[in-house]
Design an enzyme around this catalytic site. Sequence first.
Site, PDB file in Angstrom:
ATOM      1  N   ASP A 292      -0.468  -1.699  -2.048  1.00  0.00           N
ATOM      2  CA  ASP A 292      -1.234  -2.904  -1.768  1.00  0.00           C
ATOM      3  C   ASP A 292      -0.883  -3.459  -0.401  1.00  0.00           C
ATOM      4  OD1 ASP A 292      -2.820  -3.015  -3.898  1.00  0.00           O
ATOM      5  OD2 ASP A 292      -1.792  -4.673  -4.934  1.00  0.00           O
TER       6      ASP A 292
ATOM      7  N   ASP B 163       4.501  -1.499  -0.514  1.00  0.00           N
ATOM      8  CA  ASP B 163       3.813  -0.680  -1.518  1.00  0.00           C
ATOM      9  C   ASP B 163       2.362  -0.432  -1.085  1.00  0.00           C
ATOM     10  OD1 ASP B 163       2.577  -3.094  -1.837  1.00  0.00           O
ATOM     11  OD2 ASP B 163       3.366  -3.487  -3.839  1.00  0.00           O
TER      12      ASP B 163
END
Length: 652
Positions: free
Chosen positions: A511, A509
């Site tokens: 992050d 993702d």
Amino acid sequence: MAKTTKSKTNEYTSDEIQVLKGLEAVRKRPGMYIGSTDSRGIHHLVWEIMDNCIDEVLSDFANHVTIRIKKGNIIEVSDNGRGIPITMHKEGVPTPQVVFSMLHAGGKFDNTTYKVAGGLHGVGASVVNALSDWLEVTIHRDGKIYTQKFENGGSTIHRPKITTDPKKLHGTTVCFKPDPSIFSTTYIDYKQCSQRLKESSYLIKGLKTEIFDERNDLHEVFEYSNGIVEYVKDMTAGKEKLHEPIFISGTYNNIYIECAIQYTAKTYSENILSFVNNIRTRDGGTHETGFKTALTKSFNEYARVKKILKDKDPNLDGADIRDGINALISIRVPEDVLQFEGQTKGKLGSAEAKFAVDQFVSEKIKFYLFENGEVANLLINNALRSFREREAARKAKEQVREVKAIKTKNLNTNGKLSPTQEKNPKINELFLVEGDSAGGSAKQGRDRLFQAILPLRGKVINAEKTRSEELLKNEEIQTMIYTIGTGIGSDFNINKCNYNKIIIMTDADTDGAHIQILLLTFFFRYMTGLIEEGRVFIAMPPLYKISSKNKVEYAWTDEELKEKIDNLKQYEIQRYKGLGEMNYDQLWETTMNPQTRTLIKVNIEDFADADNRISVLMGDNVEPRRNWIENNVSFDNEDNFDLAIAEVDEDE
Ligand code: 1YM
């Protein structure tokens, strides 16, 4: 085996047989002419043709160059210059035919004019022909349209077609299809082509370049009325600038020199890009040396005259003077003084260039500094700041050495690193894992014989925005440096590397992408050799788990998911939000097991460019980071199975 068979369209004369032997030589040893037959080689063909356009631009006959990538990786390059002469060359062969089928079709080259340093010195067009399935040239000139097609590496020469051109245009268009039997890939990369065109437009004021990609309907136009000043602004975009760009230009000893300089604050790096006759000199050379010498001399002289440096003070160091600099040096030298050095010919060797750039830039920079006292003081202070910080960093480095000695004792016991059972740097792998929970699964799932796990807690520190002395105090960074074992910066030694692969394993993702880029930034700035040696990898955890009646499958992309569920009647899809959702055995099977996983090898194609971008993108904007990874880091899928590991498995 030379292709001297008769074609339907033409009978070969003995001269032409000579010619074909020439082209045959190119096909036999393409590497000698274009360096390699991989992706780099295929783009080299494009640059060869483009260089001919640029020559025409530099001679002031053209101001528009276009690249068109067509479906099937066919490429068309054109300019609006004079057009290759269509008159008969010797023995009734039309000039374009000579240009495209004789290896040493020179003729037009007197060495007193500026020519692009394509390296092949005008044999480019025939080399491209030799390595193409087919090539077609279209010339608008003298109120005529001349087209001629070549096939099979130039061995089939069709007769030219000549018609009248009611519009009386002028220019040259070359369209070709690289021979897939010669190249390992024939994929033409849009980004590389557009970047090259953009660069030319920056370097040549008023040159309009344009690119079309008919495969995905892309189109860009580049035109910069302020030339390299706009280029340097592009380099400093998103950074805090210390002043407006400094631009100097002029001719010295028949060498045309242009420089654009803009300092940025808090970057702790120097970005100098240099060019000779519009060709990038990646490894610098005499013009860059001349530039640096001039800068050092002028700054010191200014600081002395203005008494910022006292008599007893030592001179400012060149590296400090260049701290935070963004500069472009573009020179044009006549062909007869053009001389390249080094393996890749990316370094200018001409002594004349050092002298001319040094003399010219010294004079202009000194003039600038004395005329612009405010900027001058700012820049001198910047150099002094750099000096102080460098001193501090040197001390901090010593501190790290000490820390290292301490760490030896307690590193393995402080619970962070789960080391490998055996110490074998040739096969061992280090997984840098996001978060403790994923770290836990990874520890359980791994093959402890050769896979070490280092969980990273919290956000990784941003190496771009942190001074090295601060950075090196960070515990995660210290542990990483110690664990990898190579040391950093000028101490870096790849032979001391404890691992064959360093694998970044994060959630799939944003992050995760952020952590990837932060780690890559750190490696890029402090352990460049790791990336250069191809030791850094990114793990690819799957996005989906598909469970059906009697089996479990995984999918890495949406397309793959669609494909897999198409064949199933009843199934359940789980979208993995993070590594933590995977059981240790799933993590092993999908992401860690060398026999089933997919790794991405991090390979930065263009260091100076990446260097430049990294500074820009490590600013505060999150989204561009992901794009940066996609555009600047080439993701080569690594072989899933490693021989060295295979041997270990057998030993088990
Ligand atoms: C799409 C590629 O090749 N343009 C091009 C090539 C030439 C000229 C103009 C040209 C050069 C000269 C005189 C000269 C070339 N001419 C020759 C040769 N675009 C592209 N545009 N007139 C036209 O240098 O004197 C080789 S390249 F040898 F025929 F003159």
